[in-house]
Each structure stands twice: as structure tokens, then as C-alpha cells.
Design a protein around this motif. Sequence first.
Motif, PDB file in Angstrom:
ATOM      1  N   HIS A   4      -1.200  -5.436  -3.563  1.00  0.00           N
ATOM      2  CA  HIS A   4      -1.602  -5.087  -2.401  1.00  0.00           C
ATOM      3  C   HIS A   4      -3.330  -5.507  -2.354  1.00  0.00           C
ATOM      4  CE1 HIS A   4      -3.750  -2.319   0.544  1.00  0.00           C
ATOM      5  NE2 HIS A   4      -4.581  -1.895  -0.409  1.00  0.00           N
ATOM      6  N   SER A   5      -3.665  -5.421  -3.498  1.00  0.00           N
ATOM      7  CA  SER A   5      -5.219  -5.827  -3.535  1.00  0.00           C
ATOM      8  C   SER A   5      -5.200  -7.579  -3.489  1.00  0.00           C
ATOM      9  CB  SER A   5      -5.928  -5.442  -4.669  1.00  0.00           C
ATOM     10  OG  SER A   5      -5.982  -4.402  -5.064  1.00  0.00           O
ATOM     11  N   THR A  30       2.457   1.680  -3.301  1.00  0.00           N
ATOM     12  CA  THR A  30       1.519   2.114  -4.386  1.00  0.00           C
ATOM     13  C   THR A  30       1.234   3.737  -4.133  1.00  0.00           C
ATOM     14  OG1 THR A  30       0.565  -0.016  -4.109  1.00  0.00           O
ATOM     15  CG2 THR A  30      -1.015   1.805  -5.050  1.00  0.00           C
ATOM     16  N   TYR A  50       0.875  -1.192   0.115  1.00  0.00           N
ATOM     17  CA  TYR A  50       0.189   0.078   0.037  1.00  0.00           C
ATOM     18  C   TYR A  50       0.750   1.228  -0.203  1.00  0.00           C
ATOM     19  CZ  TYR A  50      -3.373   3.410   1.558  1.00  0.00           C
ATOM     20  OH  TYR A  50      -3.981   4.568   1.639  1.00  0.00           O
TER      21      TYR A  50
END
Length: 302
Positions: A39-40, A20, A17
Motif C-alpha cells: 500500500h505504501s 491492510t 489499504y
Amino acid sequence: MFDIFKKFLLVSALIFYVITLFSFFSGDSTVFLFFFILHSITLMLFALFSNLKKDTSEEDAEEYVERIQNIKTQWREETESLKKQLNEKIDSTTSLEEQIVSDNMEIVKLKEKIDELNQAIDDAKKAAIETKSNANEDELALSVLPSYLPEKSMSTTINIIDVAKAVAKEFHDDAIKAGLTLTVSSTEESLLVKADANLIRILFRNIIDNSIKYMNRRGSLIITISSVADDIFVVCKDNGDGLAPEETKHIFELNYQGSNRISGNGLGLFQAKAIVTYYGGTIYAKSNSGAGMGIYIQLPTT
């Protein structure tokens, strides 16, 4: 072991995150999308394993699958939204760069116009100064002419050859003492010009007196008078020491005295020029050191 794996997923999701966010603001879209996907995925797995139990039933499994599908759908929507924001940011940056280039071009054009305006102002100032200088010079020239200065319309017609010869006769003795042969020459017996006789006498007196003073050696002064169309031309040429060209161009200025100065106040040739100018004529001189002096006069006959 199960809890450790969940912690690993959570920590990984947080790291991805942070990366990102950094890649989004730095403008690197490739890195941004790659770490956003990681991240997802880690976040999705963390959510999955957080709710997963060892005795998970088929219904629970289906529920988990549905949740995963929802998360994937949400992820796609967020990804598309972020892509759109990123593209808008790129478009905005491009537009800003184009606007900056356009503004710079306008600034260059404005600067050129300002330079042109400043040049025009400078030219106008120079012209005004020159006009004022010429006006002052004309006014000064009139001031050195005789106080009885006649109106041009009241001038009579005179024979300029007779006037020149009469003045030459006045300077005969001074010319002999200076070792100077003084001659007035013309192919005509009479050349008429509309002017005041006294002013023309002063013109010849000043030129002859100047030659006598500055010859500095035995020689001659020949005054040649001729006519072309409606103009009278007078050439006064001596073979004295002369002056350098850079000095010669100043001899008609008020109070100018060259390197060969002897006496006087430098008024004679300035006054001669004033008389010629008063009658609408021109006068100039040519000389070189050691090669004598030549004064050339043009006068209109009327």
C-alpha cells in the motif's frame, strides 16, 4: 497512458489499504505488514507520478527524491507504531487469557470450599437430628417405666440370681403349658447389683414372657448369670423358631412386632431395654430363623 498508470496505482493503493485494515483487526501480523508495504509503495508511486512532468528538471527530480525519502521515513515510523500497537494487543490478549485461567482456578477452589461447607452443614443437621432422636427415645423410654421409678442413689443392693429365680418360678406353669423348660443357671450363689428389685423383676418377666409367646415349639429357655470385674452379664437363650437377623435388630423398638407376631403391643422388650439403659447397661439380641433367640445383657454392679 500516463494517466491510466496513475489510476492503476491509486486503485491498487486503495485495495492494499482495505486488505491492510482487515489483516490488522484479524490479528495476522505477517499479512498485515506485507500489504501495508504494498500500500505504501503504490501510494508513494502514485504521488510521484501525479507530480511528475515530462519536462521535469534536475531540481524537480531532487525534490521528488526528497519527498520519496520523507515518505519512506514516515512509512517506517507508521510501521513501527503499528507493530507496537500489534504487540500491545497480543500482550493484552495473553494477559487476559492468563487472568481467565487464574479466575477459573479461583472458582474451582471456591466451589470446593462451598461443597465442604455444605457437607459440614449436612453432617451437623444429621448429628442434630440424631441427638434429638436419642433424646426423644430416652425420654420415651423413661415414660414406659413404672411411675414409682426410684432415684438411682436410693437403689438397694440385691442378689440378681434370687430375683431371676423368683421370676422363673412365677412363670413355671405357663412354661409347662407351652412345653418350655425354664432354667436359671449360675456358677455363683450370689451376685450383687445395686438396683431396684421391682425393676429387675420387670426386666426378667418381659424377657421370659417374650420367649414363652414366640417359641412356637417345645424347647428350653436357659438364663445364665455371671460376673466379670464390675459387671454382671445375663444371657437368655432359647431354641425356638427365632427371627431373621434383619428383624432381630428391631425387637427393642417401641411397638415393633416381627413376622412371628401373636399378640401384645410390642412394649415388653422396649421396656426391658429402658430398664437396662436406666442403670447404665447394654442389651442386644442375636437370632436366625429356626435357630432360637439369644438376649445378652450387661449391667454395672454399682
